[in-house]
Design a protein around this motif. Structure first.
Motif, PDB file in Angstrom:
ATOM      1  N   LYS A 188       8.433  -1.806   5.669  1.00 16.51           N
ATOM      2  CA  LYS A 188       7.616  -2.239   4.523  1.00 16.51           C
ATOM      3  C   LYS A 188       6.371  -2.984   4.988  1.00 16.51           C
ATOM      4  CE  LYS A 188      11.114  -2.629   0.917  1.00 16.51           C
ATOM      5  NZ  LYS A 188      11.828  -3.548   0.020  1.00 16.51           N
ATOM      6  N   ARG A 189       6.527  -3.830   6.017  1.00 17.56           N
ATOM      7  CA  ARG A 189       5.363  -4.551   6.549  1.00 17.56           C
ATOM      8  C   ARG A 189       4.399  -3.600   7.215  1.00 17.56           C
ATOM      9  NH1 ARG A 189       8.906  -9.401   8.641  1.00 17.56           N
ATOM     10  NH2 ARG A 189       9.792  -7.663   9.737  1.00 17.56           N
ATOM     11  N   GLY A 190       4.916  -2.582   7.917  1.00 16.07           N
ATOM     12  CA  GLY A 190       4.064  -1.603   8.596  1.00 16.07           C
ATOM     13  C   GLY A 190       3.310  -0.726   7.631  1.00 16.07           C
ATOM     14  N   SER A 191       3.919  -0.364   6.532  1.00 17.92           N
ATOM     15  CA  SER A 191       3.236   0.507   5.549  1.00 17.92           C
ATOM     16  C   SER A 191       2.292  -0.291   4.674  1.00 17.92           C
ATOM     17  CB  SER A 191       4.268   1.235   4.683  1.00 17.92           C
ATOM     18  OG  SER A 191       4.984   0.314   3.884  1.00 17.92           O
ATOM     19  N   GLY A 192       2.477  -1.584   4.602  1.00 12.99           N
ATOM     20  CA  GLY A 192       1.615  -2.443   3.794  1.00 12.99           C
ATOM     21  C   GLY A 192       0.287  -2.720   4.468  1.00 12.99           C
ATOM     22  N   LYS A 193       0.167  -2.525   5.764  1.00 16.03           N
ATOM     23  CA  LYS A 193      -1.076  -2.827   6.499  1.00 16.03           C
ATOM     24  C   LYS A 193      -2.048  -1.726   6.443  1.00 16.03           C
ATOM     25  CE  LYS A 193       0.825  -6.138   9.709  1.00 16.03           C
ATOM     26  NZ  LYS A 193       1.086  -6.478  11.055  1.00 16.03           N
TER      27      LYS A 193
END
Length: 119
Positions: free
Chosen positions: A114-119
């Motif tokens: 989720k953090r990786g796709s949010g960037k």
């Protein structure tokens, strides 16, 4: 069956058998464990019918009070069942620990994705 104690022990064993069958029918007792308890209930029925024989056996092996022999065997059976249940509990605790660790790992991967796709 001529003595009162035989009737009482037979009735108790029969009630126990009925309880095991009832719990199995209501799916509150797994079939694998119900089989063991049904065997114990049938053994109780058999023993209640053979109290004079048990009295003779206890006298022959040097036990003057037959209920002491029955109590000793019952105690040993309970120890065996408790040991078996402890082994099952230990196995289940190990599996639960593995499942919790796997869920934690998957949750961590989900959070990272989720953090990786949010960037």
């Amino acid at each position: 069956m001529n003595s009162t104690i035989q009737w009482i022990t037979f009735a108790a064993a029969l009630l126990f058998l009925i309880q095991v069958v009832y719990l199995t029918a209501k799916n509150k007792l797994h079939d694998k464990y119900a089989f063991i308890w049904i065997i114990f209930a049938i053994a109780g029925l058999f023993l209640s019918l053979s109290l004079p024989f048990l009295n003779d056996v206890s006298t022959k092996i040097g036990i003057s009070y037959m209920p002491s022999l029955v109590f000793m065997f019952a105690f040993l059976v309970i120890l065996i069942v408790l040991t078996y249940q402890t082994v099952l509990l230990s196995r289940h605790e190990k599996l639960i620990k593995q499942l919790v660790q796997e869920i934690g790992f998957l949750d961590n991967q989900l959070q990272e994705s989720k953090r990786g796709s949010g960037k």
